[in-house]
Design an enzyme around this catalytic site. Structure first.
Site, PDB file in Angstrom:
ATOM      1  N   LYS A 103      20.237  39.061 -44.244  1.00  0.00           N
ATOM      2  CA  LYS A 103      20.917  37.918 -44.868  1.00  0.00           C
ATOM      3  C   LYS A 103      21.996  37.395 -43.924  1.00  0.00           C
ATOM      4  O   LYS A 103      22.730  38.192 -43.322  1.00  0.00           O
ATOM      5  CB  LYS A 103      21.523  38.347 -46.217  1.00  0.00           C
ATOM      6  CG  LYS A 103      22.134  37.192 -47.009  1.00  0.00           C
ATOM      7  CD  LYS A 103      22.609  37.626 -48.387  1.00  0.00           C
ATOM      8  CE  LYS A 103      23.165  36.465 -49.201  1.00  0.00           C
ATOM      9  NZ  LYS A 103      23.593  36.844 -50.565  1.00  0.00           N
ATOM     10  N   SER A 144      22.027  34.247 -54.623  1.00  0.00           N
ATOM     11  CA  SER A 144      22.182  33.548 -53.358  1.00  0.00           C
ATOM     12  C   SER A 144      21.323  34.123 -52.236  1.00  0.00           C
ATOM     13  O   SER A 144      21.155  33.482 -51.207  1.00  0.00           O
ATOM     14  CB  SER A 144      23.647  33.605 -52.916  1.00  0.00           C
ATOM     15  OG  SER A 144      24.030  34.942 -52.641  1.00  0.00           O
ATOM     16  N   SER A 193      23.290  38.226 -57.074  1.00  0.00           N
ATOM     17  CA  SER A 193      22.549  37.615 -55.961  1.00  0.00           C
ATOM     18  C   SER A 193      21.474  38.468 -55.305  1.00  0.00           C
ATOM     19  O   SER A 193      20.735  37.970 -54.463  1.00  0.00           O
ATOM     20  CB  SER A 193      23.526  37.159 -54.885  1.00  0.00           C
ATOM     21  OG  SER A 193      24.054  35.925 -55.256  1.00  0.00           O
TER      22      SER A 193
END
Ligand code: GLN
Length: 483
Positions: A78, A159, A183
């Site tokens: 990420k 997210s 998330s």
């Protein structure tokens, strides 16, 4: 080229060990696949050259029988984890060209375990969002489609949407996520995957771009519970560089395989049967209750009375902390700068142009609830309610071992929906934020489908540092769900 699409991390490790293929072949395969699937927009940065170099090293170590736990396994990182010498943007224009000169502890731990980075995955800007529609680098697309409308692109959740979409579409074998209010779990649920948010403090936050420091926690997104356990094992460590890092001993997470539901008490919180809960999700939840019963678990009704207050509490605390954390992006020290003669103009224009709409909204809420006069009314009250939410869980865990709930009130929705009113988007997090506020470990496991063949995730919440039990229950779901 051999098709490696059906591999999991676990089967890839075995294939590598048994010399069925090399890490270089694996990496080449995934590089091609990423190139073919650019439209999903899963990655902000590709690191293909480094990946090939790392694969060569991995192959050597495997030949020398000197392999580490994730030797030669290609993953996505990420873009919230700082990677030394590699652009790290947090999905924001303000960090568009930011190249860190240090490595986050979680990513370092993964490289030290032999994992290979294919690239940095797309995400909501500063991890603020539930649909991956706030990234400066564009929306991420869910590879899954609803049965009756194959044309409409769906959100992957957020997210960590780039990570979830990449794993779901087979662009990498696993990926990291971060979870502040859901998330990891929510995108895992929307993409038919396993997502695990560990206990707060279990993974080091050093080098993770901060959103809300008292909530942020790193964790894995993977295809199976076993893969998630392996990744978690490699991600966790005690870290002196993070003052909230836990010194608790790290167990062997694969011990979840010895976990049995028989005789365990599974709490079903009545407050999670919220008004907006989709019927098909409720059905899957009920099915799972029956599966667990059939395994000899005892189902107990529990109450978490402050559940209703969790969402408003989260949306005071998280923006408040974000407003402090994001004060550092002033155009002087990092990333984007809008040059102006006057320093005040420089600050204002840099932040005005550098941050997107959702981030600005959060910063305004955050500074408002921290300002003199409102601090007591909002922020201090929210802290008190947060304590009550934690107490609810403490009480519940006196009479149950685990808590079983849906992960989200709805399945993946079309891009563009729930976008007119921010509150509607925030409601997506209603079932994930309570565990975040209480710092508890929670896993989301794909447990069924709706009529449109879209995946439905269930969440298992555990006691502090009892990751093994949530993995064990997740494993039971994988076995009992029948697909
Ligand atoms: N969707 C939530 C938010 O927008 C949670 C995000 C997260 O966990 N990073 O704040």
């Amino acid at each position: 080229m051999t098709d490696f699409s059906s591999l999991t991390i676990t089967s890839a490790i075995n294939g590598l060990k048994n010399k069925e293929f090399t890490s270089q072949e694996l990496v080449q395969f995934f590089i091609e696949k990423i190139k073919q699937n650019k439209h999903l927009n899963c990655f902000i940065t590709h690191t293909f050259e480094q990946a090939i170099d790392m694969a060569k090293i991995a192959d050597k170590r495997i030949s020398a029988k000197n392999h580490r736990m994730l030797e030669g396994i290609p993953i996505g990182m990420k873009d919230l984890f700082c990677t030394n010498g590699i652009k790290t943007t947090a999905g924001s224009k303000i960090l568009e060209n930011f190249i860190p000169f240090y490595e986050s502890t979680v990513s370092k731990n993964l490289w030290d375990s032999g994992a290979i980075m294919l690239g940095k995955t797309n995400m909501d800007e500063f991890a603020m969002g539930s649909a991956n529609t706030t990234s400066f680098f564009g929306n991420v697309i869910n590879p899954l489609k609803s049965f009756s409308n194959q044309k409409k692109d769906l959100v992957p959740g957020g997210s960590s949407g780039g990570s979830a979409s990449a794993v779901s579409s087979g662009l990498c074998l696993g990926a990291t996520g971060s979870d502040t209010g859901g998330s990891i779990r929510q995108p895992a649920s929307f993409c038919g995957l396993v997502g695990l948010k560990p206990t707060y403090g279990r993974c080091s936050r050093f080098g993770m771009i901060a959103f809300a420091s008292s909530l942020d926690q790193a964790g894995p997104i993977a295809q199976t519970v076993e893969d998630a356990a392996l990744m978690l094992q490699c991600m966790t460590s005690f870290d002196e560089k993070d003052s909230t890092s836990s010194r608790n001993e790290i167990p062997n997470y694969l011990d979840y395989k010895n976990y049995r539901l028989k005789g365990k008490k599974i709490g079903i919180p009545k407050e999670y049967l919220i008004e907006g809960l989709n019927n098909e999700i409720k059905e899957v939840w009920d099915n799972c209750i029956n599966w667990f019963k059939s395994e000899g678990a005892e189902i107990v009704d529990i109450s978490l009375p402050h559940t209703e207050s969790a969402l408003p509490t989260y949306y005071i605390i998280a923006p408040a902390e974000a407003s402090a954390n994001l004060a550092r992006y002033d155009g002087i020290r990092y990333g984007f700068r809008q040059k102006e003669k006057d320093l005040k103009d420089l600050y204002q224009k840099t932040r005005g142009l550098g941050f997107g709409k959702e981030v600005k909204r959060r910063l305004m809420i955050g500074t408002y609830v921290l300002s003199a006069g409102y601090y007591d009314a909002y922020y201090l009250k929210a802290l008190k309610v947060r304590k009550l939410i934690s107490k609810d869980f403490e009480e519940a865990f006196k009479i149950c071992d685990l808590i079983l709930t849906p992960t989200t009130p709805n399945v993946a929705f079309p891009i563009g929906e729930k976008q007119t009113d921010p509150i509607e988007m925030y409601l997506n997090d209603v079932l994930t934020v309570p565990a975040s506020l209480a710092g508890l470990p929670a896993i989301s496991v794909s447990s069924g489908f709706n009529k449109e063949k879209l995946p439905i995730g269930l969440q298992v919440i555990g006691k502090p540092f009892d990751e093994i039990s949530i993995l064990g229950a997740g494993n039971a779901i994988e076995k009992l769900r029948g697909f």
